[in-house]
Design an enzyme around this catalytic site. Structure first.
Site, PDB file in Angstrom:
ATOM      1  N   PRO A  10       0.804  -1.219   0.000  1.00 35.69           N
ATOM      2  CG  PRO A  10      -0.187  -1.170   2.087  1.00 35.69           C
ATOM      3  CD  PRO A  10       0.626  -2.019   1.189  1.00 35.69           C
ATOM      4  CD  GLU A  11       4.079   2.830  -3.635  1.00 39.21           C
ATOM      5  OE1 GLU A  11       4.176   3.959  -4.127  1.00 39.21           O
ATOM      6  OE2 GLU A  11       4.647   1.831  -4.111  1.00 39.21           O
TER       7      GLU A  11
END
Length: 275
Positions: A2-3
DNA sequence: AAGATTACCTGAAGGC
DNA sequence: TGCCTTCAGGTAATCT
Protein backbone atom coordinates in the site's frame (compact mmCIF):
# COMPACT_ATOMS: atom_id res chain seq x y z
CA UNK A 1 2.25 -2.80 -1.08
CA UNK A 2 0.00 0.00 0.00
CA UNK A 3 1.19 3.43 -1.06
CA UNK A 4 -0.90 6.59 -1.17
CA UNK A 5 -3.44 5.41 -3.80
CA UNK A 6 -4.02 2.06 -2.09
CA UNK A 7 -4.40 3.70 1.32
CA UNK A 8 -6.81 6.21 -0.21
CA UNK A 9 -8.92 3.40 -1.61
CA UNK A 10 -8.97 1.51 1.67
CA UNK A 11 -9.88 4.70 3.51
CA UNK A 12 -12.76 5.52 1.19
CA UNK A 13 -14.19 2.04 1.58
CA UNK A 14 -13.83 2.11 5.37
CA UNK A 15 -15.43 5.54 5.59
CA UNK A 16 -18.34 4.58 3.37
CA UNK A 17 -19.13 1.45 5.35
CA UNK A 18 -18.37 2.43 8.91
CA UNK A 19 -18.85 6.16 9.46
CA UNK A 20 -21.52 6.69 12.08
CA UNK A 21 -21.22 3.16 13.41
CA UNK A 22 -20.34 2.30 16.99
CA UNK A 23 -17.38 0.11 17.91
CA UNK A 24 -19.11 -2.59 19.92
CA UNK A 25 -16.41 -5.23 20.04
CA UNK A 26 -12.69 -5.73 19.64
CA UNK A 27 -11.33 -9.23 19.19
CA UNK A 28 -7.55 -9.36 19.45
CA UNK A 29 -5.54 -12.39 18.34
CA UNK A 30 -2.13 -10.72 18.28
CA UNK A 31 -1.85 -7.56 20.36
CA UNK A 32 1.44 -6.49 18.86
CA UNK A 33 -0.32 -4.41 16.21
CA UNK A 34 -1.60 -1.99 18.82
CA UNK A 35 0.30 0.93 20.26
CA UNK A 36 0.70 1.59 23.06
CA UNK A 37 -1.22 -1.57 24.03
CA UNK A 38 -4.43 -3.45 23.26
CA UNK A 39 -5.81 -2.50 26.67
CA UNK A 40 -5.30 1.20 26.08
CA UNK A 41 -6.95 1.02 22.68
CA UNK A 42 -9.88 -0.92 24.07
CA UNK A 43 -10.37 1.51 26.93
CA UNK A 44 -10.23 4.53 24.67
CA UNK A 45 -12.34 3.37 21.74
CA UNK A 46 -14.81 0.69 22.77
CA UNK A 47 -18.38 1.93 22.77
CA UNK A 48 -17.51 5.04 20.78
CA UNK A 49 -18.63 5.98 17.30
CA UNK A 50 -16.47 6.36 14.21
CA UNK A 51 -17.18 9.92 13.14
CA UNK A 52 -14.53 10.63 10.56
CA UNK A 53 -11.63 9.30 8.59
CA UNK A 54 -8.70 11.19 7.18
CA UNK A 55 -5.69 10.17 5.11
CA UNK A 56 -2.26 11.80 5.27
CA UNK A 57 0.41 10.20 3.09
CA UNK A 58 0.18 6.50 3.85
CA UNK A 59 -1.52 7.05 7.22
CA UNK A 60 -5.20 6.67 7.91
CA UNK A 61 -6.55 8.50 10.95
CA UNK A 62 -9.87 7.24 12.33
CA UNK A 63 -11.75 9.63 14.59
CA UNK A 64 -13.89 8.29 17.43
CA UNK A 65 -16.35 10.33 19.46
CA UNK A 66 -19.18 9.94 21.93
CA UNK A 67 -19.31 8.65 25.51
CA UNK A 68 -15.78 8.50 26.93
CA UNK A 69 -14.53 11.79 28.36
CA UNK A 70 -16.03 13.91 25.61
CA UNK A 71 -12.81 14.48 23.72
CA UNK A 72 -12.32 12.72 20.42
CA UNK A 73 -9.79 9.89 20.27
CA UNK A 74 -7.96 8.76 17.16
CA UNK A 75 -6.62 5.52 15.78
CA UNK A 76 -3.69 6.15 13.47
CA UNK A 77 -3.24 3.29 11.01
CA UNK A 78 -0.19 2.44 8.93
CA UNK A 79 -0.48 -0.69 6.80
CA UNK A 80 3.25 -0.79 6.03
CA UNK A 81 3.88 -3.74 3.70
CA UNK A 82 1.05 -6.19 3.98
CA UNK A 83 -1.65 -4.71 6.20
CA UNK A 84 -5.21 -5.14 4.97
CA UNK A 85 -8.73 -4.42 6.11
CA UNK A 86 -11.17 -7.08 5.01
CA UNK A 87 -14.92 -7.05 5.44
CA UNK A 88 -16.39 -9.62 3.14
CA UNK A 89 -19.51 -11.03 4.73
CA UNK A 90 -18.39 -14.64 4.47
CA UNK A 91 -14.73 -14.03 5.22
CA UNK A 92 -13.12 -16.72 7.38
CA UNK A 93 -10.20 -15.23 9.32
CA UNK A 94 -6.92 -17.09 8.88
CA UNK A 95 -3.85 -17.06 11.13
CA UNK A 96 -2.79 -13.64 9.81
CA UNK A 97 -5.89 -11.85 11.02
CA UNK A 98 -4.70 -10.12 14.18
CA UNK A 99 -7.74 -8.05 15.08
CA UNK A 100 -11.44 -8.10 14.33
CA UNK A 101 -13.41 -4.90 14.91
CA UNK A 102 -17.14 -5.20 15.42
CA UNK A 103 -19.05 -2.14 14.32
CA UNK A 104 -22.68 -2.62 15.30
CA UNK A 105 -22.45 -6.24 14.28
CA UNK A 106 -20.40 -5.65 11.17
CA UNK A 107 -17.05 -7.42 11.36
CA UNK A 108 -13.96 -5.75 9.94
CA UNK A 109 -10.76 -7.79 10.01
CA UNK A 110 -7.25 -6.42 10.19
CA UNK A 111 -4.89 -8.86 8.47
CA UNK A 112 -1.13 -8.46 8.16
CA UNK A 113 1.09 -11.32 7.05
CA UNK A 114 4.38 -9.65 7.90
CA UNK A 115 3.22 -7.88 11.04
CA UNK A 116 4.84 -4.54 10.13
CA UNK A 117 1.63 -2.54 10.24
CA UNK A 118 0.57 -0.61 13.34
CA UNK A 119 -2.69 0.68 14.76
CA UNK A 120 -1.74 3.48 17.13
CA UNK A 121 -3.95 5.20 19.65
CA UNK A 122 -3.62 8.97 19.53
CA UNK A 123 -5.16 10.72 22.49
CA UNK A 124 -6.84 14.06 21.98
CA UNK A 125 -4.01 16.11 23.44
CA UNK A 126 -1.25 14.48 21.43
CA UNK A 127 -3.03 14.74 18.11
CA UNK A 128 -0.95 17.59 16.69
CA UNK A 129 2.35 15.81 17.32
CA UNK A 130 1.32 12.45 15.93
CA UNK A 131 2.20 13.36 12.35
CA UNK A 132 4.91 15.90 13.08
CA UNK A 133 7.60 13.69 11.58
CA UNK A 134 5.73 13.43 8.28
CA UNK A 135 5.86 16.04 5.55
CA UNK A 136 2.87 17.41 3.64
CA UNK A 137 0.74 15.03 1.66
CA UNK A 138 2.19 14.46 -1.81
CA UNK A 139 -1.17 14.88 -3.50
CA UNK A 140 -1.93 18.29 -2.01
CA UNK A 141 1.48 19.82 -1.27
CA UNK A 142 1.88 23.29 -2.73
CA UNK A 143 4.50 23.54 -5.44
CA UNK A 144 6.49 26.31 -3.78
CA UNK A 145 6.55 24.36 -0.50
CA UNK A 146 7.75 21.18 -2.19
CA UNK A 147 10.37 23.00 -4.29
CA UNK A 148 11.79 24.49 -1.12
CA UNK A 149 12.02 21.04 0.45
CA UNK A 150 13.81 19.30 -2.42
CA UNK A 151 15.85 22.05 -4.08
CA UNK A 152 19.05 21.61 -2.11
CA UNK A 153 18.96 17.87 -1.68
CA UNK A 154 22.04 16.03 -2.89
CA UNK A 155 20.72 12.48 -2.61
CA UNK A 156 19.44 10.54 -5.61
CA UNK A 157 16.01 11.83 -6.57
CA UNK A 158 14.64 8.34 -6.03
CA UNK A 159 15.63 8.50 -2.35
CA UNK A 160 14.25 12.03 -1.94
CA UNK A 161 10.88 10.94 -3.32
CA UNK A 162 10.75 8.08 -0.82
CA UNK A 163 11.61 10.37 2.12
CA UNK A 164 8.26 10.78 3.87
CA UNK A 165 9.61 13.76 5.81
CA UNK A 166 9.88 15.71 2.55
CA UNK A 167 6.42 14.81 1.31
CA UNK A 168 4.30 11.81 2.22
CA UNK A 169 2.69 9.16 0.08
CA UNK A 170 5.07 7.89 -2.59
CA UNK A 171 6.45 4.39 -2.22
CA UNK A 172 8.77 2.40 -4.43
CA UNK A 173 6.29 1.80 -7.23
CA UNK A 174 5.04 5.34 -7.75
CA UNK A 175 8.46 6.90 -7.18
CA UNK A 176 9.83 4.94 -10.16
CA UNK A 177 6.76 5.71 -12.23
CA UNK A 178 6.91 9.43 -11.43
CA UNK A 179 10.55 9.70 -12.50
CA UNK A 180 9.87 7.83 -15.72
CA UNK A 181 6.98 10.11 -16.65
CA UNK A 182 9.11 13.17 -15.82
CA UNK A 183 12.03 11.79 -17.87
CA UNK A 184 14.35 12.15 -14.88
CA UNK A 185 16.97 9.52 -14.01
CA UNK A 186 16.57 8.09 -10.49
CA UNK A 187 20.19 8.91 -9.68
CA UNK A 188 19.84 12.56 -10.73
CA UNK A 189 20.22 14.88 -7.76
CA UNK A 190 17.57 17.52 -7.18
CA UNK A 191 20.19 20.22 -6.51
CA UNK A 192 21.62 19.64 -10.00
CA UNK A 193 18.29 20.06 -11.80
CA UNK A 194 16.65 23.30 -12.86
CA UNK A 195 13.30 24.41 -11.56
CA UNK A 196 11.44 23.30 -14.68
CA UNK A 197 12.66 19.74 -14.20
CA UNK A 198 11.82 19.75 -10.50
CA UNK A 199 8.31 21.00 -11.21
CA UNK A 200 7.84 18.28 -13.78
CA UNK A 201 8.67 15.57 -11.24
CA UNK A 202 6.04 16.89 -8.83
CA UNK A 203 3.46 17.31 -11.59
CA UNK A 204 4.01 13.75 -12.77
CA UNK A 205 3.93 12.35 -9.23
CA UNK A 206 0.55 13.93 -8.62
CA UNK A 207 -0.65 12.74 -12.00
CA UNK A 208 0.30 9.10 -11.46
CA UNK A 209 -1.14 9.10 -7.93
CA UNK A 210 -4.49 10.41 -9.17
CA UNK A 211 -4.51 7.94 -12.04
CA UNK A 212 -3.77 5.04 -9.71
CA UNK A 213 -6.52 6.11 -7.32
CA UNK A 214 -8.95 6.08 -10.23
CA UNK A 215 -7.87 2.53 -11.03
CA UNK A 216 -8.29 1.30 -7.48
CA UNK A 217 -4.58 1.17 -6.73
CA UNK A 218 -2.00 -1.40 -7.69
CA UNK A 219 -1.71 -4.33 -5.33
CA UNK A 220 -3.95 -4.02 -2.28
CA UNK A 221 -6.90 -6.26 -1.56
CA UNK A 222 -9.95 -4.04 -1.48
CA UNK A 223 -12.14 -5.21 1.35
CA UNK A 224 -15.22 -4.39 -0.67
CA UNK A 225 -14.09 -6.74 -3.37
CA UNK A 226 -15.38 -10.07 -2.15
CA UNK A 227 -13.01 -11.84 -4.51
CA UNK A 228 -10.09 -10.10 -2.85
CA UNK A 229 -8.72 -9.14 -6.25
CA UNK A 230 -5.98 -6.51 -6.54
CA UNK A 231 -6.49 -3.06 -8.01
CA UNK A 232 -6.01 -2.93 -11.74
CA UNK A 233 -3.30 -0.29 -12.06
CA UNK A 234 -0.60 -2.94 -12.28
CA UNK A 235 -1.00 -3.29 -16.03
CA UNK A 236 -0.43 0.45 -16.41
CA UNK A 237 3.03 0.41 -14.85
CA UNK A 238 5.73 1.72 -17.17
CA UNK A 239 8.96 0.73 -15.42
CA UNK A 240 8.36 -0.68 -11.93
CA UNK A 241 9.13 -4.38 -11.81
CA UNK A 242 9.98 -4.42 -15.53
CA UNK A 243 13.78 -4.75 -15.44
CA UNK A 244 15.05 -6.26 -18.71
CA UNK A 245 11.72 -5.77 -20.49
CA UNK A 246 11.31 -3.27 -23.34
CA UNK A 247 10.31 0.30 -22.59
CA UNK A 248 6.72 0.86 -23.66
CA UNK A 249 7.70 4.19 -25.21
CA UNK A 250 11.01 3.52 -26.97
CA UNK A 251 11.70 -0.21 -26.77
CA UNK A 252 15.02 0.06 -24.91
CA UNK A 253 15.59 -2.54 -22.19
CA UNK A 254 14.50 -1.24 -18.78
CA UNK A 255 17.43 -1.11 -16.39
CA UNK A 256 17.43 -2.01 -12.73
CA UNK A 257 19.70 -1.22 -9.79
CA UNK A 258 19.47 -0.76 -6.04
CA UNK A 259 19.32 2.89 -4.94
CA UNK A 260 19.14 3.70 -1.26
CA UNK A 261 18.40 0.05 -0.56
CA UNK A 262 15.41 0.03 -2.94
CA UNK A 263 15.08 -1.81 -6.21
CA UNK A 264 14.79 0.86 -8.88
CA UNK A 265 13.85 0.60 -12.54
CA UNK A 266 14.21 3.16 -15.33
CA UNK A 267 14.52 3.46 -19.08
CA UNK A 268 18.09 4.33 -20.11
CA UNK A 269 16.90 6.13 -23.25
CA UNK A 270 13.89 8.03 -21.90
CA UNK A 271 15.71 8.89 -18.66
CA UNK A 272 19.31 9.70 -19.60
CA UNK A 273 21.97 9.37 -16.92
CA UNK A 274 22.89 12.58 -15.08
CA UNK A 275 26.12 14.30 -16.03
C1' DA B 1 23.97 15.98 9.33
C1' DA B 2 22.56 14.04 5.49
C1' DG B 3 23.05 9.73 3.68
C1' DA B 4 23.62 4.76 4.29
C1' DT B 5 22.69 0.49 6.70
C1' DT B 6 20.12 -2.63 9.59
C1' DA B 7 16.08 -4.57 12.16
C1' DC B 8 11.56 -5.85 12.00
C1' DC B 9 8.58 -10.14 9.65
C1' DT B 10 6.84 -13.86 6.47
C1' DG B 11 6.23 -16.21 2.17
C1' DA B 12 7.49 -16.85 -2.60
C1' DA B 13 10.87 -18.20 -5.73
C1' DG B 14 14.99 -20.21 -7.22
C1' DG B 15 19.34 -22.92 -6.87
C1' DC B 16 21.10 -27.28 -5.86
C1' DT C 1 6.48 -33.76 2.92
C1' DG C 2 13.68 -30.82 0.79
C1' DC C 3 16.88 -27.39 2.49
C1' DC C 4 18.89 -23.11 2.12
C1' DT C 5 19.45 -18.39 0.41
C1' DT C 6 17.66 -14.35 -1.53
C1' DC C 7 14.28 -11.06 -2.34
C1' DA C 8 10.31 -7.97 -1.51
C1' DG C 9 9.68 -3.05 0.72
C1' DG C 10 7.98 1.16 4.84
C1' DT C 11 9.84 3.11 8.58
C1' DA C 12 12.48 3.64 12.93
C1' DA C 13 16.74 3.13 14.93
C1' DT C 14 21.45 3.02 14.45
C1' DC C 15 25.67 3.85 12.01
C1' DT C 16 29.32 7.00 9.62
Amino acid sequence: MPELPEVESVGRALAADLTGRRLTGLRVRWGGVFEPSPGAVRAALLGRTLTGLHRHGKYLILRFEGEGNGDAAFLMVHLRMTGQFLAQEDYRPDSHVHVTFDFDGRAVHYRDVRKFGRLSLVEHGTHPQALAHVGPDMLTVRTADWLGRVRRRGAPFKSVLLDQGVAAGLGNIYADESLFLARVHPLARPRDLDETELREVLRRAKQVLRLAINHGGTTFLDFRNFHGQPGNFRRKLRVYGRGGEPCRDCGAAIERMVIGGRSSCWCPRCQPAPR
